[in-house]
Design an enzyme around this catalytic site. Structure first.
Site, PDB file in Angstrom:
ATOM      1  N   ARG A  89       0.630  -1.296   0.058  1.00  0.00           N
ATOM      2  CA  ARG A  89       0.153   0.011   0.050  1.00  0.00           C
ATOM      3  C   ARG A  89       1.012   1.151   0.015  1.00  0.00           C
ATOM      4  O   ARG A  89       1.858   1.332   0.756  1.00  0.00           O
ATOM      5  CB  ARG A  89      -1.113   0.164   1.239  1.00  0.00           C
ATOM      6  CG  ARG A  89      -1.565   1.635   1.398  1.00  0.00           C
ATOM      7  CD  ARG A  89      -2.494   1.553   2.395  1.00  0.00           C
ATOM      8  NE  ARG A  89      -3.523   0.928   2.042  1.00  0.00           N
ATOM      9  CZ  ARG A  89      -5.050   1.204   2.559  1.00  0.00           C
ATOM     10  NH1 ARG A  89      -4.826   2.221   3.541  1.00  0.00           N
ATOM     11  NH2 ARG A  89      -6.112   0.596   2.245  1.00  0.00           N
ATOM     12  N   HIS A  97      -7.475   1.033  -6.283  1.00  0.00           N
ATOM     13  CA  HIS A  97      -7.946   0.163  -5.085  1.00  0.00           C
ATOM     14  C   HIS A  97      -8.571  -1.111  -5.432  1.00  0.00           C
ATOM     15  O   HIS A  97      -9.764  -1.334  -5.103  1.00  0.00           O
ATOM     16  CB  HIS A  97      -8.707   1.018  -3.999  1.00  0.00           C
ATOM     17  CG  HIS A  97      -8.497   0.481  -2.722  1.00  0.00           C
ATOM     18  ND1 HIS A  97      -7.932  -0.554  -2.029  1.00  0.00           N
ATOM     19  CD2 HIS A  97      -8.910   1.144  -1.489  1.00  0.00           C
ATOM     20  CE1 HIS A  97      -7.805  -0.661  -1.053  1.00  0.00           C
ATOM     21  NE2 HIS A  97      -8.831   0.281  -0.416  1.00  0.00           N
ATOM     22  N   GLN A 143     -10.618  -3.233  -2.770  1.00  0.00           N
ATOM     23  CA  GLN A 143     -11.556  -2.618  -2.157  1.00  0.00           C
ATOM     24  C   GLN A 143     -12.837  -2.973  -3.152  1.00  0.00           C
ATOM     25  O   GLN A 143     -14.061  -3.291  -2.682  1.00  0.00           O
ATOM     26  CB  GLN A 143     -11.457  -1.335  -2.127  1.00  0.00           C
ATOM     27  CG  GLN A 143     -12.674  -0.476  -1.616  1.00  0.00           C
ATOM     28  CD  GLN A 143     -13.028  -0.735  -0.129  1.00  0.00           C
ATOM     29  OE1 GLN A 143     -12.276  -0.618   0.779  1.00  0.00           O
ATOM     30  NE2 GLN A 143     -14.376  -1.069   0.150  1.00  0.00           N
ATOM     31  N   ASP A 145     -16.729   8.361  -1.087  1.00  0.00           N
ATOM     32  CA  ASP A 145     -15.356   8.232  -0.608  1.00  0.00           C
ATOM     33  C   ASP A 145     -14.722   9.701   0.112  1.00  0.00           C
ATOM     34  O   ASP A 145     -15.414  10.478  -0.175  1.00  0.00           O
ATOM     35  CB  ASP A 145     -14.218   7.835  -1.721  1.00  0.00           C
ATOM     36  CG  ASP A 145     -12.927   7.652  -1.240  1.00  0.00           C
ATOM     37  OD1 ASP A 145     -12.689   7.414   0.196  1.00  0.00           O
ATOM     38  OD2 ASP A 145     -11.944   7.825  -1.909  1.00  0.00           O
ATOM     39  N   CYS A 179     -16.128   2.872   1.206  1.00  0.00           N
ATOM     40  CA  CYS A 179     -14.857   2.110   1.460  1.00  0.00           C
ATOM     41  C   CYS A 179     -14.623   2.207   2.865  1.00  0.00           C
ATOM     42  O   CYS A 179     -13.903   1.430   3.258  1.00  0.00           O
ATOM     43  CB  CYS A 179     -13.738   2.461   0.527  1.00  0.00           C
ATOM     44  SG  CYS A 179     -13.337   4.246   0.502  1.00  0.00           S
ATOM     45  N   ARG A 199     -13.901  -7.115   2.909  1.00  0.00           N
ATOM     46  CA  ARG A 199     -12.600  -6.936   2.470  1.00  0.00           C
ATOM     47  C   ARG A 199     -11.826  -8.100   3.086  1.00  0.00           C
ATOM     48  O   ARG A 199     -10.903  -8.523   2.271  1.00  0.00           O
ATOM     49  CB  ARG A 199     -11.844  -5.789   3.226  1.00  0.00           C
ATOM     50  CG  ARG A 199     -12.642  -4.376   3.208  1.00  0.00           C
ATOM     51  CD  ARG A 199     -12.566  -4.073   1.685  1.00  0.00           C
ATOM     52  NE  ARG A 199     -11.032  -4.096   1.229  1.00  0.00           N
ATOM     53  CZ  ARG A 199     -10.096  -3.271   1.656  1.00  0.00           C
ATOM     54  NH1 ARG A 199     -10.393  -2.261   2.452  1.00  0.00           N
ATOM     55  NH2 ARG A 199      -8.827  -3.517   1.127  1.00  0.00           N
TER      56      ARG A 199
END
Ligand code: CP
Ligand code: NVA
Length: 334
Positions: free
Chosen positions: A105, A132, A135, A227, A268, A313
């Site tokens: 990440r 991402h 996600q 987001d 998310c 997730r």
């Protein structure tokens, strides 16, 4: 049967619709089995490193728990020499000799590409500035779990549409035949080339890609997604983002405007929906409001599936690791 062993997972652009659906099927199976206390040791004997340049709660914990559930050994590394005293290339060459899989990440997509090129082991993108992908696997898993299908569903993303989440949701929508709408100011629309490519792809899959700064575009949404307005690494742009994105907040008026009382809300996370964080408190002091991209009312409403999505997730990241690195992952599928 689909076989993804040895593959890296950097962006869903690299995956076919069939491969994405295979990952979702595997994630569903792993979730159902875990609920019954069944694990499979699919990652037994594998050593995995989680390399973090940016902060995380869900992604880090999902990779760790998923790894442990399936028998892997996991190292979390957030203070490595990489980039400071040692090049990404040299770091990749070292980690590839220690580990069977690498999660990364951070900022640049080029870093995950370099890790793939030089480490020789599967690399999983746990978020970069551009994408991402783990996600949006969890997001589509949640949509399918809720509605029973994905193809033909309308997904509206409200907010900063030119970032990792906007890009990745547009890509997965085009791949899986969803109707993707970005409700965003023109300044924050995604890259034109990516939009063109995804529109062409959507023509083949039965989906579509729409960009609009007119709220009427949310009409008919099955899912509304947002987001945070200021992503990691862009903290100095708070004033400008608040100015641009305040009209795009997901609130009751926007949800009502979908015309669909059953439209779900997704995010998310983390989210600034109340004053219970340091950042939202500071925003409240400066601007007079703490609810940013979504109101507390929508966030806590029965239509909000954000914690199912967060749980997914774990199962979807487990599917990615097992599919690309697992010992015979297909043995658990019928
Ligand atoms: N959604 C997500 O990636 O959460 P974290 O930043 O907590 O990992
Ligand atoms: N766009 C956000 C996503 C966080 C999960 C960020 O990059 O900070």
């Amino acid at each position: 049967m689909t076989d993804l062993r040895g593959r890296s997972f950097l962006t869903l652009l690299d995956y076919t619709p069939e491969e994405i659906l295979y990952l979702l099927d595997l994630a569903d199976k792993l979730k159902a089995d875990k609920k019954q206390g069944i694990t499979h040791d699919l990652l037994k004997g594998k050593n995995i490193v989680l390399l973090f340049e940016k902060t995380s709660t869900r992604t880090r914990c999902a990779f760790e728990v998923a790894g442990y559930d399936e028998g892997a050994n996991v190292t979390f590394l957030s203070n490595s020499q990489m980039g400071k005293k040692e090049s990404i290339e040299d770091t990749a060459l070292v980690l590839g000799r220690f580990y069977d899989g690498i999660e990364f990440r951070g900022y640049a997509q080029d870093t995950v590409k370099m890790l793939v090129d030089k480490s020789g082991v599967p690399v999983w993108n746990g978020l970069t500035d551009d994408y991402h992908p783990t996600q949006v696997l969890a997001d589509t898993m949640t949509i399918r779990e809720h509605f029973g299908d994905i193809k033909g569903r309308k997904l509206v993303f409200a907010g900063d549409a030119r970032n990792n989440m906007g890009n990745s949701l547009m890509i997965v929508s085009a791949k899986l035949g969803m109707h993707f709408t970005a409700f965003a100011p023109k300044e924050l629309w995604p890259d034109e080339k990516l939009v063109d490519d995804m529109r062409k792809l959507a023509e083949e899959t039965g989906g579509s890609v729409t960009l609009s700064d007119d709220i009427s575009c949310v009409e008919g949404a099955d899912a509304v997604y947002t987001d945070i307005w200021v992503s990691m690494g862009e903290e100095d742009q708070m004033d400008e983002r608040i100015r641009l994105l305040k009209p795009y907040q997901v609130n009751k008026e926007l949800m009502d405007r979908t015309g669909n009382p059953d439209a779900i809300f997704l995010h998310c996370l983390p989210s600034f929906h109340d004053a219970n964080t340091e950042i939202s408190k500071a925003v409240q002091e400066k601007y007079g409001f703490a609810e940013m991209e979504v109101t507390d009312e929508v966030f806590r409403s029965p239509n909000s599936l954000v914690f199912d999505e967060a749980e997914n997730r774990l199962h979807s990241i487990k599917a990615v690791m097992c599919a690309t690195l697992g010992n015979e992952p297909n043995k658990i599928l019928d």
